[in-house]
Design a protein around this motif. Structure first.
Motif, mmCIF file in Angstrom:
data_model
loop_
_atom_site.group_PDB
_atom_site.id
_atom_site.type_symbol
_atom_site.label_atom_id
_atom_site.label_comp_id
_atom_site.label_asym_id
_atom_site.label_seq_id
_atom_site.Cartn_x
_atom_site.Cartn_y
_atom_site.Cartn_z
ATOM 1 N N THR A 1 5.906 10.903 2.620
ATOM 2 C CA THR A 1 4.783 12.478 3.883
ATOM 3 C C THR A 1 5.460 13.135 2.872
ATOM 4 O O THR A 1 6.607 13.634 2.405
ATOM 5 N N CYS A 2 4.405 14.301 3.558
ATOM 6 C CA CYS A 2 4.704 16.224 3.226
ATOM 7 C C CYS A 2 5.550 16.425 4.832
ATOM 8 O O CYS A 2 4.920 16.806 5.715
ATOM 9 N N ALA A 3 6.117 17.803 4.031
ATOM 10 C CA ALA A 3 6.862 18.508 5.220
ATOM 11 C C ALA A 3 6.601 19.864 5.332
ATOM 12 O O ALA A 3 7.070 20.991 6.282
ATOM 13 N N ILE A 4 5.645 20.234 4.682
ATOM 14 C CA ILE A 4 5.156 21.476 3.939
ATOM 15 C C ILE A 4 4.504 22.634 4.787
ATOM 16 O O ILE A 4 5.039 23.570 5.404
ATOM 17 N N ARG A 5 4.000 22.141 5.968
ATOM 18 C CA ARG A 5 3.182 22.544 7.050
ATOM 19 C C ARG A 5 3.132 21.196 8.349
ATOM 20 O O ARG A 5 3.325 20.357 8.024
ATOM 21 N N GLU A 6 2.649 22.048 9.428
ATOM 22 C CA GLU A 6 2.537 21.844 10.265
ATOM 23 C C GLU A 6 1.324 20.308 10.679
ATOM 24 O O GLU A 6 1.592 19.267 10.833
ATOM 25 N N HIS A 7 -0.031 20.577 10.368
ATOM 26 C CA HIS A 7 -0.861 19.767 9.987
ATOM 27 C C HIS A 7 -0.046 18.656 9.039
ATOM 28 O O HIS A 7 -0.555 17.669 9.439
ATOM 29 N N ALA A 8 0.874 19.192 7.530
ATOM 30 C CA ALA A 8 0.495 17.515 7.333
ATOM 31 C C ALA A 8 1.311 16.548 7.998
ATOM 32 O O ALA A 8 1.446 15.275 7.861
ATOM 33 N N GLU A 9 2.141 17.184 8.713
ATOM 34 C CA GLU A 9 3.238 16.008 9.490
ATOM 35 C C GLU A 9 2.327 15.228 10.575
ATOM 36 O O GLU A 9 2.310 14.296 10.838
ATOM 37 N N GLN A 10 1.558 16.045 11.057
ATOM 38 C CA GLN A 10 0.788 15.771 12.292
ATOM 39 C C GLN A 10 -0.384 14.844 11.828
ATOM 40 O O GLN A 10 -0.487 13.928 12.587
ATOM 41 N N ARG A 11 -1.098 14.745 10.328
ATOM 42 C CA ARG A 11 -1.536 14.009 10.240
ATOM 43 C C ARG A 11 -1.048 12.608 9.982
ATOM 44 O O ARG A 11 -1.290 11.293 9.753
ATOM 45 N N VAL A 12 0.193 12.728 9.425
ATOM 46 C CA VAL A 12 1.256 11.215 8.666
ATOM 47 C C VAL A 12 1.660 10.602 9.793
ATOM 48 O O VAL A 12 1.510 9.625 10.399
ATOM 49 N N LEU A 13 2.386 11.042 10.582
ATOM 50 C CA LEU A 13 2.099 10.826 12.286
ATOM 51 C C LEU A 13 1.544 10.078 12.845
ATOM 52 O O LEU A 13 0.952 8.583 13.501
ATOM 53 N N MET B 1 0.572 -1.318 0.068
ATOM 54 C CA MET B 1 0.184 -0.053 -0.110
ATOM 55 C C MET B 1 0.840 1.161 0.016
ATOM 56 O O MET B 1 2.307 1.125 0.697
ATOM 57 N N VAL B 2 0.576 1.786 -1.114
ATOM 58 C CA VAL B 2 1.414 3.539 -1.395
ATOM 59 C C VAL B 2 0.669 4.616 -0.519
ATOM 60 O O VAL B 2 -0.402 5.258 -1.685
ATOM 61 N N ASP B 3 0.786 5.109 0.348
ATOM 62 C CA ASP B 3 -0.229 6.625 1.280
ATOM 63 C C ASP B 3 0.754 7.520 0.937
ATOM 64 O O ASP B 3 2.043 8.091 0.973
ATOM 65 N N THR B 4 0.271 8.359 0.204
ATOM 66 C CA THR B 4 0.709 9.406 -0.470
ATOM 67 C C THR B 4 0.597 10.985 0.235
ATOM 68 O O THR B 4 -0.769 11.055 -0.173
ATOM 69 N N TYR B 5 0.966 11.728 0.515
ATOM 70 C CA TYR B 5 0.334 13.123 1.274
ATOM 71 C C TYR B 5 1.328 14.028 0.271
ATOM 72 O O TYR B 5 2.324 13.775 -0.148
ATOM 73 N N GLY B 6 0.736 15.297 -0.022
ATOM 74 C CA GLY B 6 1.502 16.670 -0.308
ATOM 75 C C GLY B 6 1.612 16.738 -1.409
ATOM 76 O O GLY B 6 0.085 16.302 -2.533
ATOM 77 N N CYS B 7 2.476 17.154 -2.539
ATOM 78 C CA CYS B 7 2.210 18.252 -3.514
ATOM 79 C C CYS B 7 2.034 16.763 -4.806
ATOM 80 O O CYS B 7 2.483 15.595 -3.987
#
Ligand code: 5AD
Ligand code: SF4
Length: 451
Positions: free
Chosen positions: A62-74, A21-27
């Motif tokens: 993962t995406c590091a652009i904003r804190e919200h994206a990081e929190q979702r990933v974690l 399973m590949v789970d993609t966040y961000g751009c």
């Protein structure tokens, strides 16, 4: 590829076809990277699933652009403890921009014991070797050294979209906008050679892709690091010269090097979509300077004017940050007046999020969260009205659109300027360009009928 073969041989001995399973966040850059990771996984003999309970391997990009994206990933990686408890052989991999951040790698190493393999964007091309190392030794593998410099070509790709394809033309960013983490996690600008890009586009057109987006953090600086005299406008022109019925798009552009030559190149070919994503980030000169954006408000407005001079009906979209450290409400109002002046077709609006290691993270930031939210809402409300008015202007027109998919509400299509159009019709139209009579609109989309 040798490592892919080795893993393939291991997988062939399992009692079932292993699933990934590949789970993609961000751009879109991350989407494009995930397509290459899927390409590798496919070579290794993995099938694919969207269900983490069924997956033998979970890869979180993962995406590091904003804190919200990081929190979702974690949060989601945290939840994988349960799936791993149910299936102790499940392999969990974390890659992408967060993985390249030192403090994140440390946190994952110490507190997210379920993660077996971590690697940053620089090491993406070595994924098979890293996975092999983990599978051969059973020891966790962490690879986030700062080794960016070259570009690996020839990585297999498993694409997601039916009619749309991404083509990365360059990686990294040299701009160091003071709020942004990207240059730290994706390294300096590196351009792919024009021959391999054009070859990839030719292949996509031959496979039937109709909507091809050239990707880079700042496509306008394409070619600066190459030996030959090719800039982004030249590349675009060559790509548009490839025979076939398809549209070319590109993103993202930095206003500082969006050139007159590029605007003229766009105007010269019907294959280059009349849309331009041109982030302005802030309307106040003082804030633009503090952001290290290297242009001022007047310079930005001048680019927009020249772009419209070349392509009068161009669709212009943009990114904007509200609440940069020290931005006052008066300065924010300059952002409001800028959107009033330009009247963007759509706007991607963000509240400033401090990123560890960037200069802006240590600037004084006295404005309260409530005030930032109030300003943010004013901006969103005003843009919603503008988007709705802009969409309403399409009513009564007939527009050639690419039917790109369907959902529970019917077929979806895109205008050349990339506005979403909903219409009813046969599924067999997906992948075709059709004339659509626009009959209605709201702030998000247009509605139409086959003309
Ligand atoms: N906080 C908020 N928005 C940000 N962006 C980049 N970094 C940050 C940050 N630290 C926005 C910019 C950029 C878009 C991709 O994300 O507007 O253009
Ligand atoms: Fe970030 Fe600025 Fe580079 Fe865009 S141009 S990726 S905002 S540093």
């Amino acid at each position: 590829m040798d490592y892919c073969m080795k893993i393939h041989a291991m997988n062939a001995q399992m009692d079932h076809t292993p699933l990934a399973m590949v789970d993609t966040y961000g751009c879109q850059q991350n989407e494009a990277d995930s397509e290459r990771l899927r390409g590798y996984l496919s070579e290794m003999g993995y099938g694919f699933t969207d269900d983490e309970h069924k997956a033998d391997l979970v890869l979180v990009n993962t995406c590091a652009i904003r804190e919200h994206a990081e929190q979702r990933v974690l949060g989601n990686v945290g939840a994988l403890t349960h799936t791993k408890r149910a299936n102790p052989n499940q392999i969990i991999c974390l890659c992408g921009c967060m993985a390249q951040e030192e403090h994140v790698a440390k946190k994952v190493r110490e507190s997210y014991r379920q993660v077996d393999l971590l690697f940053g964007p620089h090491a993406l091309w070595r994924f098979p070797e890293l996975l092999w190392r983990f599978r051969a030794t059973g020891k966790r593998v962490f690879e986030h050294t700062d080794e960016a410099g070259s570009i690996a070509e020839g990585i297999p790709v498993v694409r997601q979209g039916g009619v749309k394809a991404w083509v990365s033309i360059m990686y990294g960013c040299n701009n160091f906008c003071t709020y942004c983490i990207v240059p730290y996690v994706r390294g300096r600008e590196r351009s792919r050679r024009p021959q391999v890009i054009l070859e990839e586009i030719r292949g996509l057109v031959a496979e039937g892709y109709k909507d091809i987006t050239l990707l880079g953090q700042n496509v306008n600086s394409y070619g600066k690091d190459l030996d030959g005299p090719m800039d982004f406008a030249d590349l675009l022109k060559e790509a548009a010269g490839i025979p076939g019925d398809f549209l070319l798009r590109f993103m993202t552009s930095h206003p500082k090097d969006a050139s007159q030559k590029l605007f003229e190149t766009m105007a010269s070919s019907e294959k280059i979509a009349p849309c331009f994503h041109l982030p302005f980030q802030a309307g106040s000169d003082r804030i633009l300077k503090a952001m290290n954006r290297v242009y001022d408000r007047a310079g930005y407005l001048d680019k927009v004017r020249r772009l419209r001079e070349q392509i009068p009906d161009v669709v212009i979209t943009s990114d904007v940050i509200v609440g940069f450290p020290g931005e006052t409400t008066e300065e924010f109002e300059e952002t409001l007046s800028l959107i009033e002046e330009v009247r963007f077709d759509a706007l991607f609006t963000f509240i400033y999020s401090p990123r560890v290691g960037t200069p802006a993270a240590s600037m004084p930031d006295p404005m309260s969260r409530e005030e930032k939210l109030r300003n943010f809402q004013r901006l969103v409300d005003r843009q919603d009205q503008i988007s709705e008015e802009k969409h309403a202007a399409y009513i009564g027109k007939t527009v050639r659109c690419l039917v790109d998919g369907k959902d529970e509400k019917g077929l979806t299509a895109r205008t050349p300027g990339n506005r979403l159009v909903r219409l009813t019709g046969e599924e067999s139209l997906i992948g075709s360009f059709v004339d659509v009579a626009i009959t209605g609109a709201n702030k998000w989309s247009l509605f139409g009928e086959l003309a």
